[in-house]
Design a protein around this motif. Structure first.
Motif, PDB file in Angstrom:
ATOM      1  N   GLU A   1       0.819  -1.216   0.000  1.00 41.62           N
ATOM      2  CA  GLU A   1       0.000   0.000   0.000  1.00 41.62           C
ATOM      3  C   GLU A   1       0.851   1.264   0.000  1.00 41.62           C
ATOM      4  O   GLU A   1       0.326   2.370  -0.137  1.00 41.62           O
ATOM      5  N   ARG A   2       2.157   1.102   0.179  1.00 47.94           N
ATOM      6  CA  ARG A   2       3.071   2.226   0.369  1.00 47.94           C
ATOM      7  C   ARG A   2       4.005   2.363  -0.831  1.00 47.94           C
ATOM      8  O   ARG A   2       4.289   1.380  -1.506  1.00 47.94           O
ATOM      9  N   PRO A   3       4.565   3.560  -1.060  1.00 46.70           N
ATOM     10  CA  PRO A   3       4.280   4.826  -0.389  1.00 46.70           C
ATOM     11  C   PRO A   3       3.158   5.578  -1.093  1.00 46.70           C
ATOM     12  O   PRO A   3       2.753   5.222  -2.204  1.00 46.70           O
ATOM     13  N   ALA A   4       2.692   6.642  -0.453  1.00 42.86           N
ATOM     14  CA  ALA A   4       1.747   7.537  -1.118  1.00 42.86           C
ATOM     15  C   ALA A   4       2.426   8.165  -2.324  1.00 42.86           C
ATOM     16  O   ALA A   4       3.613   8.495  -2.291  1.00 42.86           O
ATOM     17  N   HIS A   5       1.698   8.305  -3.410  1.00 42.93           N
ATOM     18  CA  HIS A   5       2.261   8.897  -4.623  1.00 42.93           C
ATOM     19  C   HIS A   5       1.133   9.520  -5.432  1.00 42.93           C
ATOM     20  O   HIS A   5      -0.024   9.115  -5.324  1.00 42.93           O
ATOM     21  N   GLU A   6       1.474  10.493  -6.210  1.00 42.78           N
ATOM     22  CA  GLU A   6       0.467  11.170  -7.029  1.00 42.78           C
ATOM     23  C   GLU A   6       0.358  10.459  -8.367  1.00 42.78           C
ATOM     24  O   GLU A   6       1.348  10.096  -8.984  1.00 42.78           O
ATOM     25  N   ILE A   7      -0.882  10.273  -8.800  1.00 47.51           N
ATOM     26  CA  ILE A   7      -1.132   9.641 -10.095  1.00 47.51           C
ATOM     27  C   ILE A   7      -2.327  10.336 -10.735  1.00 47.51           C
ATOM     28  O   ILE A   7      -3.250  10.772 -10.046  1.00 47.51           O
ATOM     29  N   ALA A   8      -2.288  10.483 -12.030  1.00 46.37           N
ATOM     30  CA  ALA A   8      -3.377  11.148 -12.752  1.00 46.37           C
ATOM     31  C   ALA A   8      -4.169  10.124 -13.556  1.00 46.37           C
ATOM     32  O   ALA A   8      -3.605   9.174 -14.109  1.00 46.37           O
ATOM     33  N   VAL A   9      -5.465  10.304 -13.593  1.00 44.39           N
ATOM     34  CA  VAL A   9      -6.334   9.480 -14.428  1.00 44.39           C
ATOM     35  C   VAL A   9      -7.243  10.402 -15.225  1.00 44.39           C
ATOM     36  O   VAL A   9      -7.581  11.503 -14.778  1.00 44.39           O
ATOM     37  N   ASP A  10      -7.626   9.970 -16.401  1.00 43.21           N
ATOM     38  CA  ASP A  10      -8.598  10.708 -17.184  1.00 43.21           C
ATOM     39  C   ASP A  10      -9.988  10.518 -16.581  1.00 43.21           C
ATOM     40  O   ASP A  10     -10.244   9.556 -15.847  1.00 43.21           O
ATOM     41  N   ALA A  11     -10.906  11.415 -16.891  1.00 47.20           N
ATOM     42  CA  ALA A  11     -12.276  11.299 -16.402  1.00 47.20           C
ATOM     43  C   ALA A  11     -12.897   9.995 -16.903  1.00 47.20           C
ATOM     44  O   ALA A  11     -12.600   9.527 -18.013  1.00 47.20           O
ATOM     45  N   TYR A  12     -13.763   9.425 -16.088  1.00 48.55           N
ATOM     46  CA  TYR A  12     -14.391   8.153 -16.457  1.00 48.55           C
ATOM     47  C   TYR A  12     -15.733   8.031 -15.735  1.00 48.55           C
ATOM     48  O   TYR A  12     -15.992   8.712 -14.737  1.00 48.55           O
ATOM     49  N   TRP A  13     -16.552   7.167 -16.266  1.00 55.80           N
ATOM     50  CA  TRP A  13     -17.827   6.824 -15.656  1.00 55.80           C
ATOM     51  C   TRP A  13     -17.687   5.484 -14.949  1.00 55.80           C
ATOM     52  O   TRP A  13     -17.134   4.539 -15.497  1.00 55.80           O
ATOM     53  N   MET A  14     -18.194   5.411 -13.705  1.00 53.26           N
ATOM     54  CA  MET A  14     -18.106   4.203 -12.899  1.00 53.26           C
ATOM     55  C   MET A  14     -19.501   3.754 -12.486  1.00 53.26           C
ATOM     56  O   MET A  14     -20.360   4.597 -12.164  1.00 53.26           O
ATOM     57  N   ASP A  15     -19.746   2.446 -12.514  1.00 48.20           N
ATOM     58  CA  ASP A  15     -21.017   1.943 -12.003  1.00 48.20           C
ATOM     59  C   ASP A  15     -21.244   2.458 -10.591  1.00 48.20           C
ATOM     60  O   ASP A  15     -20.343   2.422  -9.749  1.00 48.20           O
ATOM     61  N   THR A  16     -22.457   2.891 -10.311  1.00 52.66           N
ATOM     62  CA  THR A  16     -22.780   3.395  -8.981  1.00 52.66           C
ATOM     63  C   THR A  16     -22.673   2.300  -7.928  1.00 52.66           C
ATOM     64  O   THR A  16     -22.251   2.554  -6.797  1.00 52.66           O
ATOM     65  N   THR A  17     -23.054   1.080  -8.283  1.00 43.81           N
ATOM     66  CA  THR A  17     -22.975  -0.065  -7.373  1.00 43.81           C
ATOM     67  C   THR A  17     -22.296  -1.222  -8.094  1.00 43.81           C
ATOM     68  O   THR A  17     -22.164  -1.210  -9.326  1.00 43.81           O
ATOM     69  N   PRO A  18     -21.874  -2.237  -7.369  1.00 43.96           N
ATOM     70  CA  PRO A  18     -21.369  -3.427  -8.058  1.00 43.96           C
ATOM     71  C   PRO A  18     -22.456  -4.034  -8.952  1.00 43.96           C
ATOM     72  O   PRO A  18     -23.660  -3.858  -8.716  1.00 43.96           O
ATOM     73  N   VAL A  19     -22.021  -4.751  -9.961  1.00 44.09           N
ATOM     74  CA  VAL A  19     -22.957  -5.436 -10.860  1.00 44.09           C
ATOM     75  C   VAL A  19     -23.763  -6.452 -10.055  1.00 44.09           C
ATOM     76  O   VAL A  19     -23.204  -7.233  -9.269  1.00 44.09           O
ATOM     77  N   THR A  20     -25.080  -6.429 -10.225  1.00 45.99           N
ATOM     78  CA  THR A  20     -25.958  -7.293  -9.441  1.00 45.99           C
ATOM     79  C   THR A  20     -26.143  -8.663 -10.087  1.00 45.99           C
ATOM     80  O   THR A  20     -25.864  -8.858 -11.279  1.00 45.99           O
ATOM     81  N   SER A  21     -26.651  -9.584  -9.291  1.00 42.39           N
ATOM     82  CA  SER A  21     -26.950 -10.926  -9.813  1.00 42.39           C
ATOM     83  C   SER A  21     -28.004 -10.862 -10.906  1.00 42.39           C
ATOM     84  O   SER A  21     -27.953 -11.611 -11.884  1.00 42.39           O
ATOM     85  N   GLY A  22     -28.974  -9.966 -10.746  1.00 40.39           N
ATOM     86  CA  GLY A  22     -30.004  -9.833 -11.771  1.00 40.39           C
ATOM     87  C   GLY A  22     -29.423  -9.366 -13.087  1.00 40.39           C
ATOM     88  O   GLY A  22     -29.772  -9.897 -14.162  1.00 40.39           O
ATOM     89  N   ALA A  23     -28.531  -8.366 -13.035  1.00 41.38           N
ATOM     90  CA  ALA A  23     -27.896  -7.899 -14.268  1.00 41.38           C
ATOM     91  C   ALA A  23     -27.023  -8.987 -14.868  1.00 41.38           C
ATOM     92  O   ALA A  23     -27.000  -9.174 -16.093  1.00 41.38           O
ATOM     93  N   TYR A  24     -26.320  -9.714 -14.022  1.00 39.32           N
ATOM     94  CA  TYR A  24     -25.448 -10.766 -14.524  1.00 39.32           C
ATOM     95  C   TYR A  24     -26.259 -11.902 -15.146  1.00 39.32           C
ATOM     96  O   TYR A  24     -25.849 -12.495 -16.152  1.00 39.32           O
TER      97      TYR A  24
END
Length: 444
Positions: A203-226
């Motif tokens: 988990e170490r050390p702390a470091h700066e990293i850049a990512v481009d903007a992205y869309w993320m699922d609000t919740t994990p994928v559900t069994s119904g969706a799967y």
């Protein structure tokens, strides 16, 4: 404990917190092993797992090595069993053939080790060595035991027979409709940590990293969706699978998540000895990386990178700061996340609004481990501590990173920076996933 709190804690409060964490872990180990008889403790319920009695004695062996011998400088209790309970010396499939301690011997051994470890905790200076600074060694041993408790819980899931574990149902989803996805803004953020007292080396050390903007699922994928992926023929359509994933699926005859079975009236599953209809609103669990990757492709999306996952879980756009958890810096409470084997299943999507991140992503901690697309590697400036075998020997393309913990993960063994990893074929672990997609021009 938070980093700020840890700096202000006196030695006695540190000792009390370490003792509480160790005690809670042991209560869980006892519950998992006391739930079955000696025959079930000795039996290997799957070639993928050790006998439960091996896990129990291994917990004691590691505690003896680090707390009694190293930190405490005490004489060895059982040097004759060091090799037997060295996880690197014997594959899981081979462990039943070893001269293991009997259930009674294992219980007696771990009790004796714990008595000596508590004596060490009372006497050793909490400073002067990196191992003892902020009671790190005691936190490391606590996390190790809780990780094996989750492994033993997975063994219980593989066990045949009547249910022996019981827990209340998780909370229901809160009223209101959540958006399907959330925009996470692009830019740099602080990943990892240099200050979390019980953080492990990867988990170490702390470091700066850049990512481009992205869309993320609000919740994990559900069994119904799967189930929609399954019912559309997704497991029979090579288009959605990577070459390695397709070879794995076809070579092993995989047709659904592990423990699922199609009946005339839909999908059913076995959960800790209970055969039940799948719950559509729950995050899907017991899927491999390859299955998660195929679903994402079918849905026109992808798995998030590890950096994207951590930014969604920690970054607060208002302050520009990375937090310990999605909801802030305070330790997880029952209102924040489904952790600690409090329930024996994932909670429905949307059940923990108090645990949402500043950008509105839910259930990033608890419920299911989440596969990412990232291979395990060390961060810039990584240094192995206190031994190479904890994580460095696993660096490389063979292992994929999982994040966030599951309903079987204890709060002592999870945080926004915590990294788990496994082979992409693994399905017996409590793993699910969420998907992501790139943001378009002008979005974030």
């Amino acid at each position: 404990m938070t980093t700020t709190e840890s700096k202000d804690l006196g030695a006695e409060e540190l000792r009390a917190r370490a003792a509480e964490a160790l005690t809670r872990a042991r209560a869980r180990s006892d519950a998992l092993t006391d739930a079955v008889d000696d025959e079930d403790l000795i039996r290997q319920h799957s070639k993928l797992m050790s006998p439960l009695v091996w896990d129990l004695a291994h917990i004691g062996s590691q505690e003896e090595l680090w707390l009694v011998r190293d930190v405490g400088g005490r004489e060895p209790l059982r040097p004759d069993i060091d090799d037997i309970y060295d996880a690197f010396q014997h594959a899981r499939a081979d462990r039943p053939a070893l001269p293991l301690l009997s259930p009674a011997e294992a219980r007696s051994y771990v009790r004796e080790v714990r008595e000596k470890a508590f004596d060490v905790l009372e006497r050793v200076p909490l400073g002067g060595r990196r191992l003892t600074e902020q009671a790190f060694a005691f936190g490391m041993v606590t996390q190790h035991e809780q990780q094996h408790d989750e492994t033993m819980l997975a063994t219980h899931q593989l066990r045949q027979g009547d249910p022996v574990l019981h827990a209340p149902e998780p909370p229901p989803a809160r009223p209101g409709t959540l958006p399907a996805e959330v925009l996470v803004p692009g830019g740099a953020f602080t990943m990892g940590t240099s200050a979390e007292p019980w953080a492990l080396d990867n988990e170490r050390p702390a470091h700066e990293i850049a990512v481009d903007a992205y869309w993320m699922d609000t919740t994990p994928v559900t069994s119904g969706a799967y189930a929609g992926f399954l019912d559309s023929g997704g497991y029979d359509d090579e288009r959605w699978w990577s070459p390695a994933g397709w070879a794995y699926r076809t070579g092993n005859g995989i047709t659904a998540p592990r423990f699922w079975k199609r009946e005339q009236d839909g999908w059913w599953r076995t959960r800790f000895g209970v055969y039940e209809r799948i719950t559509a609103a729950e995050p899907v669990v017991h899927v491999s990386f390859f299955e998660a990757e195929a679903y994402a492709a079918w849905a026109g999306r992808r798995l998030p990178t590890e950096a994207e996952w951590e930014k969604a879980a920690r970054f607060d756009p208002a302050s520009g700061r990375s937090r310990r958890f999605p909801w802030g810096d305070e330790e997880p409470g029952a209102e924040h996340a489904n952790l600690g084997q409090r329930h024996l299943r994932p909670a429905p999507a949307g059940a923990y609004p108090a645990g949402a991140s500043p950008t509105g992503v839910h259930q990033l901690i608890g419920d299911v481990w989440e596969w990412t697309s990232t291979d395990l590697h060390g961060y810039p400036g990584f240094a192995a501590f206190p031994y190479q075998e904890y994580s460095e020997v696993f660096f490389g393309p063979e292992y994929k990173v999982l994040r966030g913990g599951s309903f079987g993960t204890d709060a002592a063994a999870i945080r926004g920076t915590f990294r788990n990893w496994d082979y992409p074929i693994r399905r017996q672990i409590f793993a699910g996933f969420r998907t992501a997609r790139d943001a378009g021009p002008g979005e974030g």
